[in-house]
Write a protein that holds these residues in place. Sequence first.
Motif, PDB file in Angstrom:
ATOM      1  N   PHE A 273      27.690  -7.069 -68.508  1.00  0.00           N
ATOM      2  CA  PHE A 273      28.913  -6.298 -68.291  1.00  0.00           C
ATOM      3  C   PHE A 273      28.851  -5.612 -66.924  1.00  0.00           C
ATOM      4  N   SER A 274      30.030  -5.343 -66.374  1.00  0.00           N
ATOM      5  CA  SER A 274      30.097  -4.610 -65.114  1.00  0.00           C
ATOM      6  C   SER A 274      29.485  -3.223 -65.283  1.00  0.00           C
ATOM      7  N   LYS A 275      28.757  -2.819 -64.276  1.00  0.00           N
ATOM      8  CA  LYS A 275      28.128  -1.503 -64.289  1.00  0.00           C
ATOM      9  C   LYS A 275      29.084  -0.405 -63.813  1.00  0.00           C
ATOM     10  N   ILE A 276      30.252  -0.786 -63.329  1.00  0.00           N
ATOM     11  CA  ILE A 276      31.187   0.154 -62.719  1.00  0.00           C
ATOM     12  C   ILE A 276      32.160   0.666 -63.770  1.00  0.00           C
ATOM     13  N   CYS A 277      32.167   1.987 -63.961  1.00  0.00           N
ATOM     14  CA  CYS A 277      33.048   2.597 -64.954  1.00  0.00           C
ATOM     15  C   CYS A 277      34.505   2.340 -64.591  1.00  0.00           C
ATOM     16  N   THR A 278      35.321   2.095 -65.572  1.00  0.00           N
ATOM     17  CA  THR A 278      36.737   1.794 -65.340  1.00  0.00           C
ATOM     18  C   THR A 278      37.591   3.047 -65.219  1.00  0.00           C
TER      19      THR A 278
END
Length: 351
Positions: A273-278
């Motif tokens: 999963f992307s590590k960047i918070c949405t």
Amino acid sequence: MSSQDIPEENLPSTQDAHGGAVTKTAGDPFADPGLPPHEPRIQDIDEQAAKRSERVVAFLFLLSMLATVGFIASYVTLPVDKSIYVFPIGHISALNFALGMTLAVALFCIGAGAVHWARTLMSDVEVADERHAIAAEPDVKAKVMADFKQGAEESAFGRRKLIRNTMFGALALVPLSGVVLLRDLGPLPGTKLRKTAWSEGKMLINQNTLQPLRPEDIQVGSLTFAMPEGMKEEDHDFQKEIAKAALMIVRLRPENIKDKRELDWSADGIVAFSKICTHVGCPISLYEQQTHHVLCPCHQSTFDLSDGGRVIFGPAGHALPQLRIKVNDKGYLEAMGDFAEPVGPAYWERG
């Protein structure tokens, strides 16, 4: 000393310099000097001189239009790295010199044209008016409108069509200089916000060891951070690219994965999963092994990695994007493409 003590010969005269009577206020020794008689200009008595002034004003407005066109042409055609020698300044940027000169000429010609118009063609009769109360009387309002109409007629704005049309042209083109400069705010993003450094066939590289990841390197309950193959920290755009491509790798038991697509996009229970918070784009780094939840440290947005990365708490607006992965022929984890949706916070291009 009072006014009564001043000798008569030292008191102001009761006539002005032109022999006209002046107004004296009782008890005030200083008389109103009045206004000098009006002297007509050559343009007031010679229509040919007025035409010459009209052509001068029109020429200045036309020159302003040409300078504005030159400004835009310079901005589009001159390279930013070209330099020229200008005495006595020395070597300077050709683009900056051209933009400065053309814009200065465009603005100066509009101002000079307006001043020359006012000084040679508009009425120059001095009019003295008494002060009046803020709330004007109806007759005063009527006088103001009459004065306005008279001023409009005396300015010859309707009659001098050449001046009027060239002035409108100059004023319409000058703002284009500012519009063109908006281009320097940066190139249009296009679809760059939807794309990351991931693509089909790129291996998952451990961000700490810089080695390709194998399934056996990832244990159930562990959290590993990864980046795309070929990305190096010394690259000039590394920070920009890793801010979109950073991955969280966790291994779950297949029976604990609730979302069917997440299971299909995993490899032996390993999900990426992307590590960047949405929410606002903070990097997520807190993982709860028992609940399979990850927590953003900035504003406590919480995502469930066993259920498609959906939001279960906090201000984040949508789930974490998942990267589809597989094990290649050499036994390494690799991506099967880019993220299916944009990474990080919501933005205007998101559908």
